[in-house]
Design a protein around this motif. Structure first.
Motif, mmCIF file in Angstrom:
data_model
loop_
_atom_site.group_PDB
_atom_site.id
_atom_site.type_symbol
_atom_site.label_atom_id
_atom_site.label_comp_id
_atom_site.label_asym_id
_atom_site.label_seq_id
_atom_site.Cartn_x
_atom_site.Cartn_y
_atom_site.Cartn_z
ATOM 1 N N LEU A 1 6.669 8.488 -12.526
ATOM 2 C CA LEU A 1 7.382 7.261 -12.850
ATOM 3 C C LEU A 1 7.113 6.207 -11.781
ATOM 4 O O LEU A 1 6.913 6.532 -10.601
ATOM 5 N N PRO A 2 7.116 4.950 -12.203
ATOM 6 C CA PRO A 2 6.920 3.902 -11.197
ATOM 7 C C PRO A 2 8.108 3.850 -10.255
ATOM 8 O O PRO A 2 9.222 4.269 -10.605
ATOM 9 N N PRO A 3 7.933 3.329 -9.060
ATOM 10 C CA PRO A 3 9.077 3.172 -8.147
ATOM 11 C C PRO A 3 10.081 2.193 -8.737
ATOM 12 O O PRO A 3 9.782 1.451 -9.668
ATOM 13 N N TRP A 4 11.283 2.216 -8.180
ATOM 14 C CA TRP A 4 12.351 1.375 -8.744
ATOM 15 C C TRP A 4 11.934 -0.078 -8.830
ATOM 16 O O TRP A 4 12.336 -0.799 -9.743
ATOM 17 N N TYR A 5 11.080 -0.496 -7.927
ATOM 18 C CA TYR A 5 10.679 -1.891 -7.937
ATOM 19 C C TYR A 5 9.588 -2.186 -8.969
ATOM 20 O O TYR A 5 9.138 -3.325 -9.084
ATOM 21 N N LEU A 6 9.163 -1.137 -9.743
ATOM 22 C CA LEU A 6 8.197 -1.353 -10.822
ATOM 23 C C LEU A 6 8.754 -0.914 -12.174
ATOM 24 O O LEU A 6 7.996 -0.826 -13.136
ATOM 25 N N THR A 7 10.046 -0.618 -12.258
ATOM 26 C CA THR A 7 10.641 -0.199 -13.517
ATOM 27 C C THR A 7 10.851 -1.404 -14.436
ATOM 28 O O THR A 7 10.699 -2.565 -14.025
ATOM 29 N N GLY A 8 11.258 -1.126 -15.711
ATOM 30 C CA GLY A 8 11.423 -2.190 -16.694
ATOM 31 C C GLY A 8 12.494 -3.186 -16.306
ATOM 32 O O GLY A 8 12.292 -4.412 -16.370
ATOM 33 N N TRP A 9 13.666 -2.626 -15.893
ATOM 34 C CA TRP A 9 14.739 -3.559 -15.524
ATOM 35 C C TRP A 9 14.350 -4.359 -14.295
ATOM 36 O O TRP A 9 14.722 -5.535 -14.157
ATOM 37 N N ALA A 10 13.586 -3.680 -13.398
ATOM 38 C CA ALA A 10 13.139 -4.416 -12.220
ATOM 39 C C ALA A 10 12.183 -5.537 -12.619
ATOM 40 O O ALA A 10 12.225 -6.642 -12.065
ATOM 41 N N LYS A 11 11.342 -5.251 -13.623
ATOM 42 C CA LYS A 11 10.417 -6.286 -14.103
ATOM 43 C C LYS A 11 11.177 -7.436 -14.747
ATOM 44 O O LYS A 11 10.788 -8.609 -14.613
ATOM 45 N N CYS A 12 12.293 -7.093 -15.487
ATOM 46 C CA CYS A 12 13.115 -8.161 -16.050
ATOM 47 C C CYS A 12 13.708 -9.009 -14.932
ATOM 48 O O CYS A 12 13.721 -10.252 -14.999
ATOM 49 N N VAL A 13 14.211 -8.296 -13.909
ATOM 50 C CA VAL A 13 14.753 -9.028 -12.767
ATOM 51 C C VAL A 13 13.663 -9.875 -12.125
ATOM 52 O O VAL A 13 13.878 -11.044 -11.769
ATOM 53 N N ILE B 1 13.101 -12.869 -14.249
ATOM 54 C CA ILE B 1 14.134 -13.869 -14.006
ATOM 55 C C ILE B 1 13.930 -14.504 -12.633
ATOM 56 O O ILE B 1 14.045 -15.735 -12.474
ATOM 57 N N LEU B 2 13.637 -13.649 -11.661
ATOM 58 C CA LEU B 2 13.401 -14.176 -10.317
ATOM 59 C C LEU B 2 12.191 -15.102 -10.287
ATOM 60 O O LEU B 2 12.185 -16.117 -9.584
ATOM 61 N N VAL B 3 11.174 -14.734 -11.077
ATOM 62 C CA VAL B 3 9.980 -15.590 -11.125
ATOM 63 C C VAL B 3 10.338 -16.939 -11.728
ATOM 64 O O VAL B 3 9.930 -18.005 -11.224
ATOM 65 N N LEU B 4 11.124 -16.893 -12.881
ATOM 66 C CA LEU B 4 11.544 -18.159 -13.478
ATOM 67 C C LEU B 4 12.391 -18.966 -12.499
ATOM 68 O O LEU B 4 12.184 -20.184 -12.333
ATOM 69 N N ALA B 5 13.346 -18.244 -11.856
ATOM 70 C CA ALA B 5 14.181 -18.941 -10.879
ATOM 71 C C ALA B 5 13.337 -19.471 -9.729
ATOM 72 O O ALA B 5 13.561 -20.586 -9.230
ATOM 73 N N THR B 6 12.368 -18.646 -9.351
ATOM 74 C CA THR B 6 11.488 -19.076 -8.256
ATOM 75 C C THR B 6 10.662 -20.282 -8.668
ATOM 76 O O THR B 6 10.480 -21.225 -7.881
ATOM 77 N N ILE B 7 10.174 -20.229 -9.927
ATOM 78 C CA ILE B 7 9.386 -21.375 -10.414
ATOM 79 C C ILE B 7 10.251 -22.634 -10.430
ATOM 80 O O ILE B 7 9.823 -23.716 -9.995
ATOM 81 N N TRP B 8 11.531 -22.446 -10.980
ATOM 82 C CA TRP B 8 12.434 -23.596 -11.004
ATOM 83 C C TRP B 8 12.735 -24.056 -9.587
ATOM 84 O O TRP B 8 12.714 -25.258 -9.307
ATOM 85 N N ALA B 9 13.016 -23.063 -8.717
ATOM 86 C CA ALA B 9 13.317 -23.418 -7.335
ATOM 87 C C ALA B 9 12.112 -24.071 -6.666
ATOM 88 O O ALA B 9 12.254 -25.055 -5.930
#
Length: 991
Positions: free
Chosen positions: A767-779, A782-790
């Motif tokens: 399994l991928p590490p927690w930072y490569l899981t599906g929910w992590a990718k969703c986060v 979102i972080l990428v969108l927030a980062t793009i907006w920011a």
């Protein structure tokens, strides 16, 4: 004869045990029926005596090898081939590589095992407890659950000796109790006053062997006697075995009995006397075999069809003679649980130790059958025995006839000859006579071209022998050739061929009259051979064949060289250093250091090569000294390092197509010691591992117990490896730092005994590490969108700030440029001012110089004028004293007046003051403003003092005397209000 008797025996057995509908079912031992039964027993005994003894090879597993308890009371095998042993300390599991150990709750001895494949449970019975081991969901180690506490907490069970399944009911047999368990709960319990010795399920009924009640059968909830005639009364029953639709009952000291159609009768065999003399303790069986373990004399395996028996004990390889349990595995070999250790009896092996495993006769080199007697030559001497060897629990004591190394046993002119280190011997009557004058001998053959004569190859030469008065005598050494190298062959023309293992092949032509070799020819690679090393010569189809390298050659007399033997080369390809043997009609053996390869010609003419059937035998041979004695098409006596093997070709191992090579991945460990997969628990779905468990060690096995290290493994990890690995004996494989993804480990096993190949596949996911899981990718999304907006906001802010900064920079730059411009202007103005100042200084200097010049000019002018005036005054006085001086005097007066006027109204004063004020910063203006009472004359004195003129220099300028100037200065001090200590000149210079 034995075969015919066996057929008749089987016919009689079928009639005798045919059942109730048979006319023989009501036989009793009276009258004609008794005669038939007696004939039946005689035939059995007769057929038994016709069989010879055989001693199966044994693999030992000592207790210090599996590192647990000494005694082993039960054996079982699961569908994967793993072995389970009821050990003194608990449950012992063996997969051919690893030993696993599990304990019951009360840590008692495991005396009974039942493997329930559908549920995956391993039922065990021990002291005062019974239950099962199983794997819970997600567990990699089995847990034990006791079933005793669920229904019979107050009953003393003693030891649980047997476990049976009858439909859905499990039956646990103790010393005095039979407990039935349904759905993990006790459904019924039967207690007896008699001790229960053993039990078994036959058909759908449970049979018990009781201490006083004999053989009983369980009917519902009560026991009934299965032996109305009480034949087994007073006999201890140690085993009950189903046999066809009958039951065999093994007793402790009274042999074997058969229960058929409700009657118990003795089952006669050739081992009855053995069973009466040795205490039977346990038994195991198949449809045609019965293995009986004894307390003091090992194991005996009885073939129920042909009544042959095989004895296995400490003399034949067992670790000790106390067999506590026996079990036939899937290969029909027998596992023995001993009083100390575990042994594996290779009953189905085609190879048997002719003289037992505890060989005291030395390494075997040759065997020979002569007049029904078997002669065996070893490195310790020549031995003889009848053959087949008499059936006996112990290895036979064969008779030694000669001492020392025996190299070969052959026959010449109908006489048996023995080639030995001590010389050459011939059989004379019942003894062996040494032929005088012949030293240590390799081989001897009667001459083809001269019957009655023989030639013997010795350690250093050839010797000629002749037959005289029925005896062989030496005629002396043969000259002409001394490079002796063991055995030799003769061709149809009488030529002698010798293969030298390092040089090549010699052809010798023997001159019997001259007792010498009159010609010696040598053949090596220059004359057709593939190699000079490991050459050999063999008879084949009435001619000689020579092996060299990996090919076979024949002699071409026309070319006088060696040429390939095409047929043999096409049949045996790529075999290194082969030796050739004619085993039977249309059968050839090619023996190499790698094994034995058998070529058979089928009726269709096609030749097949079998490298499997006798492949394992190659490891037992003495390289270069192998010897095969083909007794008949079925039996072969083979010399070996450990004496002699008897090969029964009717028991050959199945070929690769007939036997599966079952291979399994037993365990998977993560990070060296964390068990994440156990084969016994693989029914719980695919294996998924977290990313922190990405370093894996795989352990795989093939349940092959017949030979150690018989299986080679190759492995390949899909999505990781590029190719299959080379075969090796390693049973583990490690992979470290596997990335996220799905992998499949492919294991390929090669059984070198049967050449069967098996494969096993285990799929697992990292399994991928927690930072490569599906929910992590969703986060992350979102972080990428927030980062793009920011970032966009930041960029926007930065752009605005940059714009402001640029504007400020622009303004600052403009201001700077303006400032620079102003500074430049100031600099230029300063430079202009400096230039002006310098110009002014120049002007002041010029004006000062001009002023000084003017002043000096004025001074000089006044001096001149004063001088002129003085002279004119003198002239005037002179003229006045004269006579005509009136007019002249008048004229001189006018000149003088004019001079005085010029001296008093000098026009240069105005120019002087202007220049003076320009040079001395408006000195006269400031002086007037400060001292408005100053007269014009006083102002001029101040100017002259400021210029640094002395009173003497000023007197001519004023046309007055020096004293007048001093008086003027005095008055000037008064007007300026200067104290006496203040110098007037210094005051005016600093003003």
């Amino acid at each position: 004869m034995v075969a015919l008797l066996d057929v008749f025996l089987q016919f009689c057995c079928r009639k005798y045990i045919a059942g109730e509908n048979s006319p023989y079912s009501s036989m009793n031992i009276q009258g004609i029926d008794q005669m038939k039964f007696t004939l039946f027993l005689i035939i059995i005994l007769f057929s038994s005596f016709g069989a010879g003894a055989s001693f199966a090879p044994v693999r030992n597993f000592p207790s210090d090898g599996y590192r647990w308890g000494t005694q082993n009371w039960a054996v079982a095998q699961d569908s994967h081939g793993r072995m389970y042993f009821g050990n003194k300390n608990g449950l012992l599991v063996f997969d051919g590589i690893n030993w696993d150990r599990y304990v019951m709750a009360n840590r008692s001895t495991v005396r009974a095992i039942l493997i329930d494949e559908p549920s995956g449970r391993i039922y065990v019975g021990g002291s005062e407890d019974f239950g099962y081991f199983s794997f819970g969901h997600g567990q990699n180690y089995p847990e034990y659950r006791s079933l005793r506490s669920d229904g019979i907490p107050g009953t003393s069970l003693g030891e649980i000796w047997n476990i049976h399944r009858q439909g859905d009911v499990l039956i646990f047999q103790g010393d005095h109790t039979v407990v039935s368990v349904l759905d993990d709960r006790v459904s019924h319990e039967l207690e007896t006053n008699d001790k229960i010795f053993t039990s078994a399920i036959a058909g759908d009924r449970l049979y018990l062997g009781l201490q006083n009640g004999g053989l009983c059968v369980m009917s519902g909830t009560r026991l009934e006697s299965a032996d109305p005639a009480h034949v087994l009364a007073g006999k201890k029953i140690v085993s009950i075995r189903p046999f066809d639709d009958k039951i065999l009952v093994v007793t402790e000291f009274d042999g074997i009995f058969m229960l058929s159609s409700g009657k118990v009768q003795p089952f006669r065999t050739g081992i009855d006397s053995f069973l009466r003399e040795n205490q039977a303790f346990c038994a195991a069986g198949t449809l045609t075999k019965l293995a009986i373990g004894t307390v003091g004399h090992g194991l005996v395996v009885l073939d129920l069809m042909d009544k042959t028996s095989t004895f296995v004990n400490a003399d034949c390889g067992l670790q000790n003679n106390t067999v506590l349990t026996a079990f036939f595995d899937s290969h029909e070999n027998v596992w023995c649980g001993l009083d100390d250790g575990i042994d594996y009896v290779l009953y189905k092996s085609p190879f048997f130790n002719l003289l037992g495993s505890s060989n005291s006769y030395g390494a075997g080199y040759a065997s020979f059958m002569h007049d029904g007697t078997l002669y065996l030559g070893t490195n310790q001497g020549l031995y003889m025995s009848s053959y087949p060897l008499p059936m006996s629990p112990r290895p036979p004591q064969i008779v030694r006839k000669l001492r020392g190394q025996i190299w070969n046993i052959t026959e010449a002119a109908g006489c048996m000859m023995v080639c030995a280190d001590a010389g050459l011997f011939e059989l004379s009557g019942s003894d062996f006579r040494r032929i005088d004058a012949v030293p240590g001998t390799w081989d001897v053959e009667e001459l083809v071209a001269a019957p009655g004569y023989a030639i013997a190859s010795t350690y250093d030469s050839f010797f000629l022998l002749s037959r005289r008065s029925g005896r062989w005598v030496s005629e002396g050494r043969v000259e002409g050739f001394n490079d002796i190298n063991g055995r030799f062959m003769q061709d149809a023309d009488g030529n002698i061929w010798i293969a030298h293992w390092m040089r090549g092949i010699y052809k010798l032509r023997f001159d019997i009259a001259g007792r010498r070799f009159d010609s010696v020819d040598f053949y090596d690679t220059s004359r057709g051979l593939l190699s000079n090393e490991n050459t050999s010569v063999w008879p084949y189809n009435d001619r000689l064949v020579f092996s060299s390298g990996s090919s076979y050659f024949v002699y071409d007399s026309v070319r006088d060289s060696m040429v390939p033997e095409q047929e043999l080369c096409s049949v045996f390809t790529g075999l290194n250093a082969p030796h050739l043997y004619h085993a039977a009609v249309d059968e050839l053996w090619s023996v190499t250091p790698d094994g034995i390869h058998i070529a058979n010609r089928r009726p269709s003419g096609h030749v097949e090569v079998d490298s499997v059937t006798l492949g394992a035998l190659g490891r037992e041979l003495i390289p270069g000294f192998e010897h095969f004695n083909f007794i008949d098409n079925s039996r072969i006596i083979v010399s070996s390092q450990n004496g002699f093997l008897e090969v029964d070709r009717s028991r050959m191992l199945p070929s690769a197509s007939d036997e599966n090579c079952r291979t399994y991945v037993g365990r998977i460990y993560a990070n060296q010691d964390s068990l994440v997969y156990n084969m016994a628990a693989d029914s719980f779905g695919p294996l998924e591992l977290t990313y922190d468990l990405n370093s894996l060690r795989f352990e795989f096995f093939t349940p092959e117990y017949r030979s150690e290290n018989a299986v080679l493994y190759s492995h390949y990890l899909r999505n990781y490896d590029q190719n299959w690995s080379s075969y090796s004996r390693s049973t583990t494989k490690e992979y470290t730092r596997l990335g996220p993804g799905t992998y499949t480990l492919c294991i390929r096993a090669l059984n070198t005994m049967t050449h069967a190949v098996g494969e096993r596949f285990v799929t697992f996911s990292i399994l991928p590490p927690w930072y490569l899981t599906g929910w992590a990718k969703c986060v992350y999304f979102i972080l990428v969108l927030a980062t793009i907006w920011a970032v966009w906001m930041a960029v926007r802010h930065i752009m605005k700030r940059s714009a402001r900064r640029i504007e400020r920079r622009r303004e600052d730059e403009i201001a700077r440029l303006r400032r620079l411009a102003e500074e430049e202007n100031l600099r230029q103005e300063n430079e202009i001012a400096n230039l002006k100042n310098r110009q002014l200084e120049q002007d002041v200097k010029y004006k000062s110089e001009e002023l000084s010049s003017i002043t000096m000019n004025v001074v000089r002018k006044n001096e001149i004028l004063l001088n002129i005036s003085s002279r004119l005054s003198k002239l005037q006085r002179t003229l006045e004293n004269g006579t005509s001086g009136g007019e002249a005097g008048a004229q001189i007066s006018r000149i003088q007046a004019l001079i005085q006027e010029n001296m008093s109204h000098d026009d240069d004063w105005q120019t002087f003051t202007n220049n003076f004020d320009a040079v001395y910063d408006d000195f006269t203006r400031r002086l007037r403003e400060s001292h408005p009472g100053l007269t014009q004359s006083e102002l001029r004195v101040c100017c002259y003092l400021r210029m640094g003129l002395s009173s003497k220099e000023m007197a001519p300028l004023f046309n007055i005397s020096y004293r007048s100037v001093e008086m003027t200065r005095y008055r000037l001090r008064k007007k300026l209000g200067l104290e006496r200590d203040i110098n007037l000149g210094d005051y005016l210079r600093n003003f």
